[in-house]
Enzyme design. Structure first.
Site, PDB file in Angstrom:
ATOM      1  N   ARG A   1      -0.196  -2.135  14.773  1.00 35.40           N
ATOM      2  CA  ARG A   1      -0.231  -1.619  16.149  1.00 35.40           C
ATOM      3  C   ARG A   1      -1.591  -0.665  16.700  1.00 35.40           C
ATOM      4  NH1 ARG A   1       3.075  -4.787  19.099  1.00 35.40           N
ATOM      5  NH2 ARG A   1       3.019  -3.223  20.606  1.00 35.40           N
TER       6      ARG A   1
ATOM      7  N   ASP B   1     -10.454   0.275  14.359  1.00 36.37           N
ATOM      8  CA  ASP B   1     -11.197   0.254  12.887  1.00 36.37           C
ATOM      9  C   ASP B   1     -12.507   0.475  12.689  1.00 36.37           C
ATOM     10  OD1 ASP B   1      -8.414  -1.307  11.983  1.00 36.37           O
ATOM     11  OD2 ASP B   1     -10.030  -3.172  12.340  1.00 36.37           O
TER      12      ASP B   1
ATOM     13  N   ASP C   1      -9.984   6.753  14.630  1.00 36.53           N
ATOM     14  CA  ASP C   1     -10.212   7.372  16.228  1.00 36.53           C
ATOM     15  C   ASP C   1      -9.676   6.510  17.031  1.00 36.53           C
ATOM     16  OD1 ASP C   1     -12.037   4.680  15.854  1.00 36.53           O
ATOM     17  OD2 ASP C   1     -13.848   6.407  16.098  1.00 36.53           O
TER      18      ASP C   1
ATOM     19  N   ARG D   1       2.698   1.831  25.145  1.00 34.98           N
ATOM     20  CA  ARG D   1       2.588   2.331  23.997  1.00 34.98           C
ATOM     21  C   ARG D   1       2.462   3.907  24.229  1.00 34.98           C
ATOM     22  NH1 ARG D   1      -1.188  -1.359  21.615  1.00 34.98           N
ATOM     23  NH2 ARG D   1      -1.878  -2.602  23.049  1.00 34.98           N
TER      24      ARG D   1
ATOM     25  N   HIS E   1      -8.060  -1.075   6.177  1.00 37.07           N
ATOM     26  CA  HIS E   1      -8.579  -2.247   6.540  1.00 37.07           C
ATOM     27  C   HIS E   1      -9.022  -2.687   5.402  1.00 37.07           C
ATOM     28  CE1 HIS E   1      -9.611  -4.505   9.630  1.00 37.07           C
ATOM     29  NE2 HIS E   1     -10.914  -4.884   9.334  1.00 37.07           N
TER      30      HIS E   1
ATOM     31  N   ASN F   1       1.049  -1.184   0.286  1.00 37.53           N
ATOM     32  CA  ASN F   1       0.063   0.248  -0.010  1.00 37.53           C
ATOM     33  C   ASN F   1       1.297   1.752  -0.054  1.00 37.53           C
ATOM     34  OD1 ASN F   1      -2.870  -0.489  -0.051  1.00 37.53           O
ATOM     35  ND2 ASN F   1      -2.363  -2.018   1.710  1.00 37.53           N
TER      36      ASN F   1
ATOM     37  N   GLU G   1      -7.724  -2.200  -2.091  1.00 31.48           N
ATOM     38  CA  GLU G   1      -6.786  -1.610  -1.883  1.00 31.48           C
ATOM     39  C   GLU G   1      -5.935  -0.028  -2.394  1.00 31.48           C
ATOM     40  OE1 GLU G   1      -5.075  -3.150   2.122  1.00 31.48           O
ATOM     41  OE2 GLU G   1      -5.998  -4.818   1.628  1.00 31.48           O
TER      42      GLU G   1
HETATM   43  C1  GAR Z   1      -2.772  -4.478   4.008  1.00 32.97           C
HETATM   44  O1  GAR Z   1      -4.052  -6.153   3.721  1.00 32.97           O
HETATM   45  C2  GAR Z   1      -3.445  -3.611   4.914  1.00 32.97           C
HETATM   46  O2  GAR Z   1      -5.098  -3.231   4.586  1.00 32.97           O
HETATM   47  C3  GAR Z   1      -3.599  -5.128   6.171  1.00 32.97           C
HETATM   48  O3  GAR Z   1      -2.642  -5.064   5.956  1.00 32.97           O
HETATM   49  C4  GAR Z   1      -2.263  -5.135   5.094  1.00 32.97           C
HETATM   50  C5  GAR Z   1      -0.589  -4.325   5.167  1.00 32.97           C
HETATM   51  O4  GAR Z   1      -0.289  -5.107   3.617  1.00 32.97           O
HETATM   52  N1  GAR Z   1      -3.964  -3.942   7.197  1.00 32.97           N
HETATM   53  C6  GAR Z   1      -4.581  -4.174   8.103  1.00 32.97           C
HETATM   54  O5  GAR Z   1      -4.807  -5.042   8.648  1.00 32.97           O
HETATM   55  C7  GAR Z   1      -4.760  -2.720   9.248  1.00 32.97           C
HETATM   56  N2  GAR Z   1      -5.182  -3.630  10.604  1.00 32.97           N
HETATM   57  P1  GAR Z   1       0.841  -4.735   2.794  1.00 32.97           P
HETATM   58  O6  GAR Z   1       2.313  -4.199   4.343  1.00 32.97           O
HETATM   59  O7  GAR Z   1       1.550  -4.753   1.713  1.00 32.97           O
HETATM   60  O8  GAR Z   1       0.641  -2.743   2.713  1.00 32.97           O
END
Ligand code: GAR
Length: 222
Positions: A94, A148, A144, A68, A112, A17, A177
């Site tokens: 995280r 999610d 927020d 955290r 997400h 992404n 995405e």
């Molecule tokens: C993606 O599918 C993103 O939507 C998800 O992790 C992946 C990262 O892929 N994010 C979550 O699940 C956040 N809770 P990437 O490192 O190849 O972008």
């Protein structure tokens, strides 16, 4: 009036992404500059992708922090030093605390891989499959303090196929995405996102989508 965003990207994994956002910044379709890539994972492919694109990168390893808050304070300090005004979570695994949210109010975005509010949390492509959902997809939302739960900016829908595995469904969602995230960020760059309670209004209004998706599809006679 559009303004070039100064993005601080935070990622934990491979960074596809992040790459999509880097590419859209490079071709000019996203009015933004990534000023810093941060990862909590020293082995994250996202750090390599940032370096290859000539973007400053930083590893802030969460395992070196006792809580955290302390971890998030380091992140905020680095983002402020880099002059970031918009924070893009790109596969950041995280939970962010108010330390980050208060430092960048209404400027933290996440993607997400599910159609929220269905399937928040982890392993959500598998959960959609196990649940028997006929559609899956991805959601870009403001972050927020919940998991999610923030106001939804944009969603993309993909069908779930009978022979899907977690891998094939995840791959189909990931393709979307890569299109959805830069699109949503560009709406922010154009200052078109107005948060109204839980709803995000797009101003001026985008042409409405008037297609209904039905899966399995109707036959020609129906
Ligand atoms: C993606 O599918 C993103 O939507 C998800 O992790 C992946 C990262 O892929 N994010 C979550 O699940 C956040 N809770 P990437 O490192 O190849 O972008």
């Amino acid at each position: 009036m559009s303004k070039k965003l100064r993005i601080g990207a935070i990622a934990s994994g491979g960074g596809t992404n992040l790459q999509a956002i880097i590419d859209r910044c490079a071709d000019g379709s996203l009015q933004a500059e990534i000023v810093l890539v941060i990862s909590n994972n020293p082995d994250a492919g996202a750090l390599d992708r940032g370096k290859r694109a000539g973007i400053p990168t930083l590893c802030i390893d969460h395992r070196h922090y006792s809580d955290r808050e302390d971890f998030d304070q380091q992140i905020v300090a680095a983002l402020k030093t880099a002059g970031a005004d918009t924070i893009v979570l790109a596969g950041f695994m995280r939970i962010v605390t108010d330390t980050i949210l208060n430092a960048f109010p209404q400027r933290v975005l996440n993607i997400h891989p599910a159609l929220l509010p269905a399937f928040p949390g982890l392993h959500v492509q598998r959960k959609a499959l196990e649940y028997g959902a006929r559609f899956a997809g991805c959601t870009v939302h403001f972050v927020d303090s919940g998991v999610d739960t923030g106001p939804i900016i944009a969603q993309a829908v993909v069908p779930v196929l009978d022979d899907d595995t977690e891998q094939t469904l995840s791959a189909r969602i990931l393709i979307e995405e890569h299109r959805l995230y830069p699109h949503a960020i560009q709406l922010l760059a154009e200052d078109r996102l107005k948060i109204d309670g839980r709803r995000v209004r797009i101003e001026p209004t985008a042409s409405p989508l008037n297609t209904t998706l039905i899966n399995p599809p109707l036959s020609d006679k129906e």
